[in-house]
Design a protein around this motif. Structure first.
Motif, PDB file in Angstrom:
ATOM      1  N   TYR A  32       0.876  -1.527   0.104  1.00 20.40           N
ATOM      2  CA  TYR A  32      -0.336  -0.091  -0.388  1.00 20.40           C
ATOM      3  C   TYR A  32       0.940   1.718   0.003  1.00 20.40           C
ATOM      4  N   LEU A  88       0.328   4.410  -2.648  1.00 15.78           N
ATOM      5  CA  LEU A  88      -0.243   5.226  -2.491  1.00 15.78           C
ATOM      6  C   LEU A  88       1.106   6.099  -3.166  1.00 15.78           C
ATOM      7  N   LEU A 105      -7.785   0.971  -0.463  1.00 18.93           N
ATOM      8  CA  LEU A 105      -7.644   2.160   0.157  1.00 18.93           C
ATOM      9  C   LEU A 105      -9.113   3.362   0.132  1.00 18.93           C
ATOM     10  N   TYR A 137      -8.329   6.410   1.950  1.00 21.80           N
ATOM     11  CA  TYR A 137      -7.235   7.169   1.170  1.00 21.80           C
ATOM     12  C   TYR A 137      -6.819   7.929  -0.057  1.00 21.80           C
ATOM     13  N   ILE A 138      -7.404   7.682  -0.794  1.00 26.31           N
ATOM     14  CA  ILE A 138      -7.680   7.656  -2.222  1.00 26.31           C
ATOM     15  C   ILE A 138      -9.329   7.939  -1.751  1.00 26.31           C
ATOM     16  N   VAL A 152      -4.772  11.220  -3.798  1.00 29.60           N
ATOM     17  CA  VAL A 152      -4.529  10.885  -2.155  1.00 29.60           C
ATOM     18  C   VAL A 152      -5.112  11.688  -1.260  1.00 29.60           C
ATOM     19  N   GLY A 159      -4.094   9.027   3.214  1.00 31.36           N
ATOM     20  CA  GLY A 159      -3.495   8.722   2.224  1.00 31.36           C
ATOM     21  C   GLY A 159      -2.249   8.843   2.715  1.00 31.36           C
TER      22      GLY A 159
END
Length: 985
Positions: free
Chosen positions: A498, A502, A801, A806-807, A813, A817
């Motif tokens: 991950y 990212l 994600l 996170y995104i 992002v 993230g």
């Protein structure tokens, strides 16, 4: 697919009979060969470069260069990338030194990366002595980060590239030392990322141990960076090796492979014949692990290891490195040298001076640590220990003493064979088997090459000596494979993380798909396609050449047989489910079992498996892995049945017994074997009287004789009737019986049933089906190769994600993230979740540090004490967060074992780290934990690394309160012996 054009230039040179640098001894003329090859990218136009032979070299060396060194330096002078693949201690560092000198002369920046911090420290010291403009960047230390030559770990270099550091834009040359680390399962991916993302105009120097596929690696670099990449490969060893075997209990060495590489079969057999069978207690099996009885024998008799070291010293084969595969064993073996003293008084004084001048940086309390006080008497006698559980400062003192020739006998784990050039005259393998975290296995030829490469000091020893201590029967083929096999190939260990995703999404020109497309993994996968196409074509041709008359009708008959077999299995599974059959598995019951070890090429559904009769002794439930003794007994639990049967015992491979069940009338011996219920075919209604003691051979023979006599009277064995005797009334059983009767009726009426050679034709048809299945699986592999490898996983991980926030749906992002981007030394998702759900904010600094220790501790401790209640509650919160993250990944189609993932966070050192953050002395925390000092220090240093990443993460999202808390945590743990500076700096 792009293909690289090739050009081969084998270079051979005669090494003159010259004076060697260290002791002036002259060796005879020998022929040294190196292969120089070059990979060009597709469509590359070769232009003639100006001749650089007249140009003044960037660096002169005080000795004549080997051909491979000269060839590599020529490539550097021409401004081309080069991969140097050569044995340990062949002199690859010469090429790195030249690249640094050349860059500094040309006012260019050069980066030198190595896989481990300790190696970076040592290289920094080496380069600093040679060139002044050198800096160091590891997770622990930063020295002169603006220097022209920067030494760093590969991880630091990768993170600099992700952050778009100014430095990356100025780099002309990048040296990747020990690039064969790229095959490392955990960290190998870092090398691929670093190479793919490297600045477009930079050139590379790759230094690697011998790898058979160096050309493939160079082809990949040429393709990704659109520049030529040279390969300079040599199998040359400056000091030839002799390989001996020392058999357990024996008292001599047997030369098995001579310095010319010839395997001596006769000598090998003599060594094996000299093996003394293991006595009671010499090796015991405890808790599923082999443990040597390492105590000096009765009446102080000498152990094998003592005898061997004594012999090595007498023959002046020292200094010697003895490799062992466990930290504890290293120490036990060293303790067996109690009676041995290898140093004179002057050497003892030198050792004491060096030792205490190094220890002077420690506090008085730390100087009293048992590991420090116990090591000096051993070192003064010329004996050392080196493994990752030692205090880092002790490890470095031992390395320095070894280099100075003050340690004659060093017990080390295999990590000592990586990186630093510290050769000895002799290398001993105290074991030829190692535990790889899963099982015990023979060491591979690649591991053997890596470790044996430490034998033989160039210019000092005429030859190096390798000794294998063998304590079990070793097949010649296994020994040959180990001693004379090839080095391990350099295969990609690429996997998605991950943090990688990212960072790719966040960087300017980042694109995860581009990284995947350019990975060595994808390159190797694409390379396999032409071969797969050939295989599929050959199999299709073979299949199409098979002509079978009445094929359609035969296919129909074939399908009926398959259905019949499947139904028979369904019935057997019902009848022999524990629910129905356990009451009948009493001692003395006659049972019919499928034979094992039969080697019949016939398709299994066409032939009746051979069966054999035996007698039940007892049965036992198989406990699932991880279940405790109080585990409930589920209805469908697995059981095994101990049956007395006729068996054929043969030796298979290396010291393994192969036991095959055979029919009663065949030759064999009567043995009690454990068979799964699934292997039982029939239960007889008859029972025999069984003797309680089956140890005497005569009793077992007589019991099987009674079975034979019974079967001669009742050939069917009078099987129990499932419905009448066993009272099976299940509807699925009755349904299967009816369908079997219907199928038997169809068989009788089938038009092809009475035709000639039916069995032979069915076999051909079966082969045809098998070929079709193979073609199908090859084509599937080809399809998955042509599309992007990991494409589905990439989608799944992006889904995770997005779900966690996170995104965004457009791959932008978000705040969470940005935090996960900074975390590369721990599980980024679980740690980010803990940070955002307020757990880290609400607890005391010491508790937070203790909780974070679960992210960095990886060793498994037996019977580790449970942490105190408040720490245990925090650990439960961590487990909850990890379980949530694991389950979400599973829902998003990421392959993960949730429980394994959750149990990867371990609370073993929570108490120790809590005490350390509270200000306890190191010797005090060593009293409350059973871990090795070095292992704990490494964990606390990794913990500081994670905290530094969290400081950056908090800074990036403006969390000043958390940032201050993380900084306070660093100040609480960064002190004393745990962060004592390296002696190399």
């Amino acid at each position: 697919m792009e293909s690289a054009k090739r050009k081969s230039m084998p270079t051979e040179a005669l090494r003159p009979n010259k004076q060697h640098r260290e002791n002036g001894s002259a060796f005879s003329i020998e022929q040294v060969a190196c292969v120089h090859d070059v990979s060009y990218p597709e469509g590359y136009v070769i232009t003639k470069k100006p001749d650089s032979s007249d140009t003044k070299p960037a660096k002169e060396f005080p000795f004549a260069l080997d051909p491979f060194q000269s060839e590599a330096i020529k490539c550097l002078n021409n401004g081309d990338s080069v991969m140097v693949s050569a044995h340990t201690s062949a002199g690859k560092t010469v090429v790195a030194l030249y690249a640094v000198a050349m860059s500094l002369r040309n006012m260019q920046r050069v980066i030198y990366t190595s896989p481990i911090k300790a190696l970076s420290n040592q290289k920094f010291r080496e380069f600093k002595e040679e060139f002044s403009d050198v800096g160091l960047m590891t997770g622990d230390v930063t020295i002169d980060p603006n220097a022209s030559c920067l030494v760093m770990t590969t991880e630091i270099w990768r993170s600099m590239q992700y952050k778009g550091s100014e430095i990356t834009r100025e780099v002309a040359w990048i040296i990747f030392d020990e690039v064969h680390y790229m095959r490392d399962r955990e960290r190998g991916v870092v090398w691929e990322e670093s190479i793919v993302m490297a600045p477009k105009n930079s050139r590379f120097v790759f230094l690697s141990a011998t790898v058979p596929n160096a050309k493939e690696f160079a082809d990949w670099v040429a393709k990704v960076h659109q520049q030529p990449c040279h390969i300079v490969y040599t199998d040359y060893r400056p000091t030839p090796l002799q390989h001996y075997i020392f058999p357990a209990g024996g008292d001599g060495l047997y030369l098995t492979v001579d310095e010319k590489g010839k395997f001596r079969e006769e000598s090998f057999q003599k060594a094996l014949n000299a093996l003394v069978p293991k006595g009671e207690g010499e090796k015991k099996r405890e808790n599923g692990k082999w443990q040597k009885d390492l105590i000096v024998g009765k009446l102080g008799e000498e152990t094998d290891i003592f005898k061997l070291v004594k012999m090595i010293i007498q023959r002046q084969y020292d200094p010697v490195i003895l490799f062992s595969f466990s930290k504890r064993e290293c120490e036990f073996l060293a303790m067996q040298m109690a009676k041995m003293d290898l140093n004179n008084d002057d050497e003892k004084v030198n050792i004491e001076t060096i030792f205490w001048s190094a220890m002077d940086m420690l506090s008085d309390d730390d100087k009293k640590l048992p590991q420090v006080s116990n090591m000096l008497p051993l070192l003064k006698r010329g004996i050392g220990v080196h493994h990752s559980g030692l205090l880092p400062i002790l490890k470095e003192v031992i390395e320095i003493l070894f280099q100075e020739g003050l340690i004659k006998c060093l017990f080390a784990t295999e990590t000592f064979s990586i990186g630093l050039n510290m050769p000895a005259k002799t290398v001993v393998f105290t074991n030829v088997r190692k535990f790889d975290g899963d099982k015990f296995r023979w060491i591979s030829s690649g591991e053997y090459i890596q470790m044996s490469g430490r034998a033989g000091r160039r210019g000092i020893d005429e030859r190096g000596v390798c000794i294998l201590m063998v304590d079990e029967k070793l097949e010649p083929s296994t020994a040959k494979m180990m001693l004379k096999g090839n080095a391990d190939s350099l295969n990609s260990a690429f996997h998605l993380t991950y943090n990688m995703l990212l960072n790719q999404l966040r960087s300017e020109d980042g694109d995860p798909e581009n990284l995947l497309r350019n990975s060595f993994y994808q390159f190797q996968t694409d390379r396999a396609i032409p071969d797969l196409e050939k295989q599929a074509k050959a199999l299709e041709e073979e299949r199409d050449s098979m002509i079978i008359e009445e094929e359609d009708s035969l296919k129909n008959y074939y399908e009926l047989i398959k259905q019949y077999k499947s139904l028979k299995k369904d019935i057997r599974d019902i009848v022999f489910s524990p629910k129905y059959c356990l009451p009948y598995l009493q001692s003395g019951r006659l049972v019919c079992v499928q034979c094992t070890g039969t080697d019949d090429n016939s398709p299994s559904f066409l032939i009746e498996e051979p069966i054999a009769w035996g007698v039940v002794v007892n049965f036992d439930r198989v406990k699932p892995a991880g279940e405790d003794d109080a585990g409930k007994k589920p209805a469908d639990a697995n059981y095994t049945v101990d049956v007395l049967m006729r068996c054929l015992v043969s030796r298979e491979g290396i010291a393994k017994k192969k036991i095959a069940i055979v029919p009663l009338k065949e030759p064999g011996e009567p043995l009690v074997v454990s068979v799964p219920i699934s292997q039982i075919v029939n239960l007889s209604s008859a029972r025999l009287y069984m003797s309680k003691d089956l140890l005497p051979l005569e009793v077992r023979e007589n019991t099987l004789k009674q079975v034979s006599e019974f079967l001669s009277r009742k050939p069917t064995g009078l099987p129990l009737d499932p419905e009448g005797d066993m009272k099976i009334q299940s509807s699925s059983y009755k349904k299967a019986v009816r369908r079997i009767e219907a199928l038997e009726h169809l068989f009788e009426k089938h038009e092809i049933a009475k035709s000639t050679l039916i069995e032979q034709r069915l076999r051909v048809l079966h082969t045809k089906y098998e070929l079709t299945a193979k073609v199908k699986s090859i084509k599937k592999a080809m399809r998955s190769s042509t599309v992007l490898a990991f494409k589905d996983e990439l989608k799944a991980r992006k889904r995770v994600l997005r779900r966690l926030g996170y995104i965004t749906s457009d791959d932008v992002v978000e705040l969470k993230g940005k935090v996960a981007c900074e975390i590369s030394s721990a599980d980024e998702l679980t740690l980010t979740e803990l940070m955002f759900n307020g757990v880290l904010k609400d607890i005391k600094v010491e508790e937070m540090v203790s909780l974070l220790s679960c992210f960095v501790w990886q060793e498994k401790l037996q019977d580790a004490a449970k942490p105190r209640e408040e720490l245990d509650l925090l650990f439960t919160q961590l487990q909850d967060a990890a379980r949530m993250v694991g389950k979400l990944q599973l829902e998003c189609k990421v392959k993960i074992d949730v429980e394994n993932f959750v149990s990867s966070f371990r609370p073993d050192i929570m108490e120790a780290v809590y005490a350390w953050a509270k200000g306890s002395k190191f010797y005090e925390i060593m009293e409350i934990t059973q871990v090795f000092e070095g292992s704990l220090i490494r964990a606390i240093r990794r913990l500081e690394e994670v905290l530094q990443q969290l400081i950056q993460a908090a800074k990036s999202i403006g969390e000043t309160e958390l940032e201050a808390k993380f900084e306070e945590a660093v100040s609480k743990i960064k002190r004393d012996i745990v962060f004592a500076a390296s002696l190399y700096l």
